[in-house]
Motif scaffolding. Structure first.
Motif, PDB file in Angstrom:
ATOM      1  N   ALA A   1      38.403  45.179  48.631  1.00  0.00           N
ATOM      2  CA  ALA A   1      39.479  45.619  49.520  1.00  0.00           C
ATOM      3  C   ALA A   1      38.958  45.792  50.942  1.00  0.00           C
TER       4      ALA A   1
ATOM      5  N   TYR B   1      46.289  47.157  48.840  1.00  0.00           N
ATOM      6  CA  TYR B   1      45.835  46.299  47.749  1.00  0.00           C
ATOM      7  C   TYR B   1      46.055  46.975  46.398  1.00  0.00           C
TER       8      TYR B   1
ATOM      9  N   ASP C   1      43.730  38.673  50.058  1.00  0.00           N
ATOM     10  CA  ASP C   1      43.806  39.745  49.073  1.00  0.00           C
ATOM     11  C   ASP C   1      42.503  39.769  48.255  1.00  0.00           C
ATOM     12  N   LEU C   2      42.445  40.630  47.236  1.00  0.00           N
ATOM     13  CA  LEU C   2      41.210  40.841  46.490  1.00  0.00           C
ATOM     14  C   LEU C   2      40.664  39.561  45.875  1.00  0.00           C
TER      15      LEU C   2
ATOM     16  N   LEU D   1      44.437  48.222  43.431  1.00  0.00           N
ATOM     17  CA  LEU D   1      43.087  48.618  43.043  1.00  0.00           C
ATOM     18  C   LEU D   1      42.957  48.895  41.549  1.00  0.00           C
TER      19      LEU D   1
END
Length: 372
Positions: free
Chosen positions: A358, A322, A12-13, A324
Motif C-alpha cells: 500500500a 486500499y 493498487d496492491l 488491506l
C-alpha cells in the motif's frame, strides 16, 4: 523520460506486488529459474548457492538449484538504501524450491529474496511496461486484496500472460544489477528457520549483520503440535528493548490469565513492526518481522478477552485507499512465517507485505499524478 498516459492509471496492491500461480507439475512450468537469462547473464547465479547455507534438509544442493523458481515479484521506488534516509529503486524477486505435492507442485518452506537496483529512468520504464502488460490482458485490480495476481487466477497455466510478464522481469533484472540477497532456510523437523543476508560485492556474496542483533544470522524455533500456538520456541539472538515479541513466541501457554499487560505490550509491538511508516528492513530484525503476524493472530484468537482496539489506533497501519484484507487461508498456523509466497501449497502473505504494498502504491500514484 516520463510516465506514459496509460501508466498514469491508479496503481493498487496487485500492481506493485505480484504472486505467481503454482504450476501443476514440477519441471513442466513457466516460472523463471536459475537458468533464466536476464540483464548481463543469469537472473540468479547458481554459484551464489555455494555461499548460502543449504535451504532445506530434504533437498540436495543440486535439487535445490534445479527446482528453484520465482514465485513472486515486487517493485519498490524507495527502498531505504544506501542509507535509511535515501531511496533506491528496486525490482525484487522471491524464490522458493518446488517439489511434487499430492495434486500439484508445492513449495519447500524456504526462500531467497533477491534485490535488483534500477536507475530512475529504468524504474519509470518498468512502470510503463507493467501498465502496458496490465492493459493488454484487460484486468481491473482496483479494490482487490493482495493475492495470486488476478490475471493468473483466471487464466490457464500456460497462458501467454506469464511469458509476457517474465520477459518484463528479464528485461530489468539479472546478475548485472543484483545487489543484495536474503535467505530463509529450513532446519530441524520443519520447526526451525534461520535467516541471513548478503550484499553482492565483486561478484561474490558478503554476509552482513542483522539489524537489532550483533550477529550475521538469526534463528526462530516453534515446535508446537498442532501449530495453533507456540511451544519450545526461541528467537536467537533475541532483540532487546521495546517492540519485541520474545515472550509469546517462546511458549504461548504461559500467556494465560495474569499476563494481559505483557500480551498487550507484544501485540502493540507486532502492530508497529507491521507498520511500514514506523519500521523498515533497515531497522528491524528478520525474525521479529516474520513472526509479528502469527504472534498477533494468536493473541486475537486465543485471548479475545483483551481489548486491542486502542493499540491498533496507536500503532497499527491504516490506509483506506486500499483493501488491506489478508487472504492467507492458514493465518492461524503459527509455523507459517512466510512473508510473500507459499507455505507448502497454500498462499502465504504477511500483513507487513500488504502494508508495504500500500505504501509503494501510494508513492507511485503520487509520482505518476505529478507527471500528468
Amino acid at each position: 523520460m516520463s510516465v506514459t498516459a496509460s501508466a498514469a492509471a491508479f496503481w493498487d496492491l496487485n500492481d506493485v506486488s505480484y504472486l505467481m500461480p503454482l504450476p501443476r507439475k514440477v519441471g513442466e512450468d513457466q516460472l523463471l529459474s536459475f537458468k533464466s537469462q536476464g540483464r548481463g547473464g543469469p537472473l540468479f547465479p547458481a554459484r551464489f548457492m555455494d555461499t548460502i547455507p543449504p535451504l532445506s534438509p530434504v533437498m540436495t544442493p543440486d535439487q535445490t538449484n534445479e527446482y528453484m523458481r520465482v514465485i513472486a515479484m515486487r517493485i519498490d521506488p524507495c527502498f531505504p538504501l544506501p542509507t535509511p534516509q535515501s531511496c533506491q529503486r528496486q525490482l525484487r524477486l522471491v524464490w522458493q524450491p518446488l517439489e511434487e505435492g499430492r495434486f500439484k507442485a508445492q513449495t519447500v518452506d524456504a526462500a531467497i529474496h533477491a534485490f535488483y537496483v534500477l536507475t530512475d529512468e529504468e524504474f519509470i520504464s518498468l512502470l510503463n511496461d507493467l501498465q502496458a502488460w496490465k492493459d493488454k490482458y484487460k484486468i481491473n485490480t482496483a479494490g482487490m486484496p493482495l493475492q495470486v495476481h488476478p490475471i493468473w487466477a483466471r487464466a490457464k497455466e500456460d497462458a501467454t500472460s506469464i511469458t509476457d510478464f517474465n520477459n518484463i522481469v528479464l528485461k530489468y533484472a539479472g546478475v548485472e544489477n543484483l545487489t543484495r540477497v536474503t535467505a530463509m532456510v529450513l532446519r530441524g523437523a520443519g520447526d526451525m528457520w534461520a535467516f541471513g543476508g548478503f550484499d553482492v560485492k565483486g561478484g561474490k556474496l558478503q554476509m552482513f549483520k542483522i539489524h537489532r542483533t550483533d550477529r550475521a544470522a538469526q534463528a526462530f524455533i516453534n515446535r508446537a503440535i498442532p501449530a495453533d500456538h507456540f511451544d519450545q520456541g526461541m528467537i536467537s539472538p533475541a532483540p532487546e528493548g521495546d517492540d519485541t515479541l520474545n515472550k509469546i513466541v517462546v511458549n504461548s501457554a504461559n500467556m494465560q490469565v495474569g499476563n494481559e499487560d505483557l500480551i498487550r505490550k507484544e501485540v502493540y509491538a507486532a502492530m508497529r513492526i507491521e507498520n511500514p511508516k514506523i519500521f523498515n528492513p533497515e531497522n528491524m530484525d528478520c525474525v521479529s518481522c516474520h513472526v509479528a503476524q502469527t504472534a498477533r493472530d494468536w493473541a486475537f484468537k486465543k485471548r479475545p478477552d483483551i481489548n486491542y482496539v486502542d493499540l491498533f489506533q496507536a500503532g497499527g497501519y491504516m490506509n483506506p485507499k486500499y483493501n488491506l484484507q489478508n487472504v492467507t487461508p492458514i493465518l492461524g498456523h503459527t509455523q507459517n512465517i512466510r512473508a510473500f509466497g507459499y507455505f507448502i501449497e497454500n498462499v502465504a502473505i504477511s500483513q507487513r507485505v500488504i502494508n508495504e504494498s500500500a505504501e509503494v502504491a501510494d508513492i507511485i500514484n503520487q509520482f505518476v499524478s505529478s507527471q500528468r
